[in-house]
Structure formats: structure tokens, C-alpha cells
Design a protein around this motif. Structure first.
Motif, short mmCIF file in Angstrom:
data_model
loop_
_atom_site.label_atom_id
_atom_site.label_comp_id
_atom_site.label_asym_id
_atom_site.label_seq_id
_atom_site.Cartn_x
_atom_site.Cartn_y
_atom_site.Cartn_z
N ASP A 118 -6.14 1.42 -3.98
CA ASP A 118 -6.77 2.02 -2.81
C ASP A 118 -6.63 1.05 -1.63
OD1 ASP A 118 -8.91 0.11 -2.81
OD2 ASP A 118 -10.07 1.35 -4.18
N GLU A 135 -8.44 -2.44 -1.97
CA GLU A 135 -7.77 -3.31 -2.95
C GLU A 135 -6.46 -3.85 -2.40
OE1 GLU A 135 -9.39 -1.05 -7.02
OE2 GLU A 135 -7.44 -0.52 -6.12
N TYR A 152 0.81 -1.21 0.00
CA TYR A 152 0.00 0.00 0.00
C TYR A 152 0.85 1.27 0.00
CZ TYR A 152 -3.60 3.37 1.36
OH TYR A 152 -4.45 4.46 1.40
N GLN A 209 -0.60 1.51 -7.98
CA GLN A 209 -1.53 2.42 -7.30
C GLN A 209 -2.79 1.65 -6.92
OE1 GLN A 209 -1.01 5.54 -6.44
NE2 GLN A 209 0.84 6.06 -7.59
#
Length: 215
Positions: free
Chosen positions: A84, A87, A73, A82
């Protein structure tokens, strides 16, 4: 104990529990996929696949899941990944639990006597047919309960994603502690909801185990 406060915040904890359930289901599906692929590599005839499978298991079982989440992350953007928070939580926990499921699935398969495969081959079945029709049904009976243990561990591990701000049960409890200063009530409520989810999952696994044993 402030029962009235618990009743007031309960609807928000239910919403967070739904996020925990979604996270658990998606992570379990990814974990099973990784576990099946990992077991296939560990059992492959090709040395390169066996090495890759062993490396996968060693790395993800040998390092803390929280560190793996942080790398994915927080460190992911440095290498162009990238994601969120949700995810990253699904992928991070899914790949982690997949390493444990790899060994669960592999262990069940190798526990079937080699004579079973040899007998199937003498009947004219191909290697794949022997595995699918003879080995896998027997191994499935042995892997349901251990996979259930992995799933239990996974549900409890979803609390780790609070560290990357996924609004699930643990994060919600921490947020309300900051505004109510009632840690006992907030963590008790979260704990009760975790227990309900894990109990329901355990019953589902027990039902599936009975079905597999009958078949």
C-alpha cells in the motif's frame, strides 16, 4: 490571509502531521538498519560485500528518491510486490536515506586512527571486541550530528510520498487547496507543522549528542 480558514482546517492538518511523524520514525529506523548493514559491507574484508555495499550507495544516492518511490509503488506489482502507499513510502524512503547513512556511519568509523584498533588487539581483544569496545564508542561521538542532518533531510523528504497518495502534510495541503483555492494559507500551515517537527527532532538530536559526548 484567511486565519479563520486555517483554524477550521487545523485539526485535519494535525492528523496529517501525525502520519508524517509515524512515517519519519519508521523510515528512520529502516534507514539506520540499512545504513549499519551498508557500512558493514563497505568495510568488509570480502570484496563481494564491498562491491555490493558500494553498488547500493551508488544506485540509491545516484537516482531521485521520487523515481525510486514510483518504481516501488507503481512498478512493484509487475514483479509481484504488492504494497500500500504508506508501506511503499516507508520502504522507499528508508532504503534511500539508508544509502546516505551508510556513508555517514562508514566515514565516522574510518576516521578513528588504526592505532586504536591495533592497541586494543595487543591487549588481547578479538577483532569484534576491539571494534565494539574501542572503535564504536569513539565513532558514535562523530556520527550523531551527521545522522541528525540525514534525519532532517528525511523528514523533509516525506513530502514526496504525497505523489503516491499518502495522506500526510503535503498531500493534505494539496487536497484543501483544491477545495478552498487558498494555496498560501494551506502551504503556510503545512510549513509551520514541518518546522515544529524538525525543530523537535533537532533538539532531540542535540540532547543525544551531548549525552554521547559526556559518555
Amino acid at each position: 490571509m484567511d486565519i479563520e480558514l486555517m483554524q477550521r482546517v487545523y485539526p485535519f492538518f494535525l492528523q496529517a502531521a501525525w502520519v508524517t511523524i509515524q512515517l519519519s520514525v519508521l523510515t528512520a529506523l529502516l534507514g539506520l538498519t540499512c545504513g549499519a548493514l551498508g557500512a558493514a559491507m563497505r568495510l568488509s574484508r570480502l570484496a563481494v560485500f564491498r562491491f555490493l555495499g558500494a553498488a547500493y550507495v551508488s544506485v540509491f544516492r545516484g537516482t531521485p528518491a521520487l523515481i525510486q518511490l514510483f518504481i516501488l509503488y507503481f512498478g512493484g506489482p509487475q514483479v509481484g510486490i504488492q504494497l500500500d502507499a504508506f508501506e511503499a513510502g516507508v520502504i522507499g524512503l528508508g532504503v534511500n536515506v539508508g544509502a546516505y547513512m551508510t556513508e555517514t556511519i562508514r566515514g565516522a568509523i574510518i576516521s578513528i586512527p588504526k592505532g586504536q584498533r591495533e592497541a586494543a588487539r595487543t591487549l588481547g581483544l578479538s577483532r569484534w571486541q576491539a571494534f565494539y569496545n574501542t572503535i564504536l564508542p569513539q565513532a558514535a561521538r562523530l556520527m550523531v550530528r551527521p545522522l541528525g542532518v540525514n534525519l532532517n533531510m528525511l523528514i523533509k523528504s516525506t513530502a514526496l510520498v504525497a505523489a503516491i497518495s499518502v495522506v500526510e502534510l503535503t498531500y493534505t495541503a494539496q487536497r484543501y487547496i483544491g477545495s478552498t483555492y487558498k494555496p498560501f494559507e494551506m502551504f503556510l500551515l503545512a510549513g509551520i507543522l514541518y518546522m515544529i517537527i524538525i525543530y523537535a527532532t533537532g533538539r532531540a538530536v542535540a540532547w543525544l549528542d551531548r549525552r554521547v559526548q559526556i559518555n
